[in-house]
Each structure stands twice: as structure tokens, then as C-alpha cells.
Design a protein around this motif. Structure first.
Motif, PDB file in Angstrom:
ATOM      1  N   TYR A  13       0.843  -1.204   0.000  1.00 16.23           N
ATOM      2  CA  TYR A  13       0.000   0.000   0.000  1.00 16.23           C
ATOM      3  C   TYR A  13       0.875   1.250   0.000  1.00 16.23           C
ATOM      4  O   TYR A  13       1.897   1.319   0.675  1.00 16.23           O
ATOM      5  CB  TYR A  13      -0.884  -0.044   1.248  1.00 16.23           C
ATOM      6  CG  TYR A  13      -1.834   1.118   1.403  1.00 16.23           C
ATOM      7  CD1 TYR A  13      -3.031   1.153   0.698  1.00 16.23           C
ATOM      8  CD2 TYR A  13      -1.537   2.163   2.270  1.00 16.23           C
ATOM      9  CE1 TYR A  13      -3.916   2.214   0.856  1.00 16.23           C
ATOM     10  CE2 TYR A  13      -2.414   3.226   2.430  1.00 16.23           C
ATOM     11  CZ  TYR A  13      -3.605   3.248   1.717  1.00 16.23           C
ATOM     12  OH  TYR A  13      -4.476   4.284   1.880  1.00 16.23           O
ATOM     13  N   ASP A  14       0.482   2.239  -0.780  1.00 16.86           N
ATOM     14  CA  ASP A  14       1.207   3.506  -0.843  1.00 16.86           C
ATOM     15  C   ASP A  14       0.649   4.450   0.230  1.00 16.86           C
ATOM     16  O   ASP A  14      -0.482   4.904   0.127  1.00 16.86           O
ATOM     17  CB  ASP A  14       1.041   4.127  -2.232  1.00 16.86           C
ATOM     18  CG  ASP A  14       1.776   5.452  -2.377  1.00 16.86           C
ATOM     19  OD1 ASP A  14       2.563   5.824  -1.481  1.00 16.86           O
ATOM     20  OD2 ASP A  14       1.549   6.127  -3.394  1.00 16.86           O
ATOM     21  N   GLY A  18       3.452   8.343  -0.048  1.00 17.50           N
ATOM     22  CA  GLY A  18       4.675   8.161  -0.829  1.00 17.50           C
ATOM     23  C   GLY A  18       5.574   7.032  -0.347  1.00 17.50           C
ATOM     24  O   GLY A  18       6.604   6.758  -0.950  1.00 17.50           O
ATOM     25  N   TYR A  19       5.212   6.359   0.722  1.00 12.28           N
ATOM     26  CA  TYR A  19       5.984   5.228   1.244  1.00 12.28           C
ATOM     27  C   TYR A  19       5.229   3.935   0.930  1.00 12.28           C
ATOM     28  O   TYR A  19       4.033   3.836   1.180  1.00 12.28           O
ATOM     29  CB  TYR A  19       6.161   5.339   2.766  1.00 12.28           C
ATOM     30  CG  TYR A  19       7.089   6.442   3.196  1.00 12.28           C
ATOM     31  CD1 TYR A  19       8.404   6.166   3.568  1.00 12.28           C
ATOM     32  CD2 TYR A  19       6.661   7.764   3.223  1.00 12.28           C
ATOM     33  CE1 TYR A  19       9.255   7.178   3.960  1.00 12.28           C
ATOM     34  CE2 TYR A  19       7.506   8.781   3.612  1.00 12.28           C
ATOM     35  CZ  TYR A  19       8.800   8.485   3.978  1.00 12.28           C
ATOM     36  OH  TYR A  19       9.649   9.490   4.364  1.00 12.28           O
ATOM     37  N   ARG A  20       5.941   2.947   0.408  1.00 14.71           N
ATOM     38  CA  ARG A  20       5.318   1.660   0.093  1.00 14.71           C
ATOM     39  C   ARG A  20       5.439   0.753   1.316  1.00 14.71           C
ATOM     40  O   ARG A  20       6.532   0.411   1.740  1.00 14.71           O
ATOM     41  CB  ARG A  20       6.003   1.034  -1.111  1.00 14.71           C
ATOM     42  CG  ARG A  20       5.316  -0.185  -1.615  1.00 14.71           C
ATOM     43  CD  ARG A  20       5.905  -0.595  -2.963  1.00 14.71           C
ATOM     44  NE  ARG A  20       4.961  -1.352  -3.731  1.00 14.71           N
ATOM     45  CZ  ARG A  20       3.980  -0.858  -4.448  1.00 14.71           C
ATOM     46  NH1 ARG A  20       3.815   0.435  -4.500  1.00 14.71           N
ATOM     47  NH2 ARG A  20       3.158  -1.621  -5.105  1.00 14.71           N
TER      48      ARG A  20
END
Length: 191
Positions: free
Chosen positions: A65-66, A69-71
Motif C-alpha cells: 500500500y502507498d 509516498g511510502y510503500r
């Protein structure tokens, strides 16, 4: 295979416990949340669900999940060290620091549906899983009298459920089935 303790990696350093809770509460009751945010990225957390099926749902729903901006990387925790840590080890803000009884899960869905006609073995998890056909479920609960409530995050999802899932066959995890009825539950005042 199951487990209830998840590792959540790839978090931004400035994430708050409340934001993590918002990301994961819809999958089930959280018994413990332990956020580890040091001075270097990425931050990570351990989240323990009361039911291993909820933990598995959270992996399916949030791995990759984004978030801002972090996965996110979400997987079953491999270590057992944290499982035996005291509940209050997560630091201040004892939202999840209570005993196994804990407080009720957050109730965020504004669009509430009353369900009647549930079979005796129907659980809140069964109801939540069934209603996910309509969209994002924020909360589900059942009563012994065969009724329940579901809170959807979006009005469109609630409308779809009322239109498509009313008077349909519902099956519990034990295989009992019945036809359920849905009715919008309207709030009693401004908010």
C-alpha cells in the motif's frame, strides 16, 4: 500457518500511532500496536490483532500500500520476542495498552446499516467479510438476537449494499445460512 502479530515496515518517520490505527483498524480488533520510529528511516511497527483471520486480511489489504509516498511492507512477524513484551511497552498513549478486554474499536464509518436475520453462528467477522462486497467496511458487530450493524466508510458503498445485498443469502463461517435484511440506520441529530 496463522498468527496474529504483524510486522509493518517502510513507514515514514513522522507517522503517528493514530495514523497507523486508522490504516489497520478496519481489518479487526487490534490488541496491541508498537510503533518504532528512530532517527533514521524507515520506521516500523508491530501490530497484533485479536483474530488471526484479521491479521491475514490486513496483510492482503495493506502489503504494498502507498502511504504518503511510502510503500508499506506488511507480513507476519517472524520473531516471538515482541509477543511476550508487556502490553504497556508501546510507551505512552495507552490506547492499546489495556488488557485483553480493550476498548471498543474505533467507529469511523458514518454510513450505518442495521442487519436482521443473521444465523445464530454468524460472527462480526462473517458480517464484515460479507459486506466487503459493497466496499470499505469501517466497523461490524453482531448481537445474539440475530441482528447486527455495519458502518461503511462511504455513502456509495452503503447505498450499493442496501440495493444489492438486502434479502440475499448470508452464510456464516460454520456453514449456517439465512436471508438477511438491511436497513439504513439514521443518526439522531446533527454532528
Amino acid at each position: 500457518m496463522g498468527g496474529r502479530l504483524l510486522y509493518v515496515g517502510g513507514l515514514p518517520l513522522d507517522i503517528k500511532e493514530r495514523e497507523l490505527e486508522d490504516l489497520f483498524y478496519k481489518y479487526g480488533r487490534i490488541s496491541r500496536l508498537d510503533l518504532k520510529a528512530g532517527s533514521r528511516p524507515p520506521a516500523f511497527a508491530f501490530i497484533e490483532f485479536e483474530d488471526e483471520r484479521d491479521a491475514e486480511d490486513a496483510i492482503r489489504g495493506r502489503d504494498g500500500y502507498d502511504f504518503d509516498g511510502y510503500r508499506l511492507r506488511v507480513e507476519m512477524s517472524h520473531g516471538r520476542r515482541d509477543r511476550n513484551a508487556p502490553a504497556a511497552a508501546g510507551g505512552p498513549g495507552g490506547r492499546f495498552g489495556g488488557g485483553p478486554r480493550g476498548s471498543n474499536p474505533p467507529r469511523k464509518g458514518e454510513f450505518r446499516v442495521r442487519v436482521t436475520g443473521l444465523p445464530p453462528s454468524g460472527s462480526w467477522q462473517d458480517l464484515k467479510d460479507f459486506m466487503r462486497k459493497a466496499g470499505e467496511v469501517g466497523f461490524a458487530d453482531v448481537s445474539r438476537d440475530g441482528s447486527g450493524v455495519v458502518e461503511f466508510m462511504r455513502e456509495d458503498d452503503m447505498r450499493w449494499a442496501l440495493d444489492k445485498l438486502d434479502d440475499t443469502k448470508f452464510r456464516s463461517h460454520e456453514g449456517d445460512s439465512s436471508y438477511i435484511r438491511l436497513e439504513e440506520e439514521r443518526g439522531g441529530g446533527g454532528g
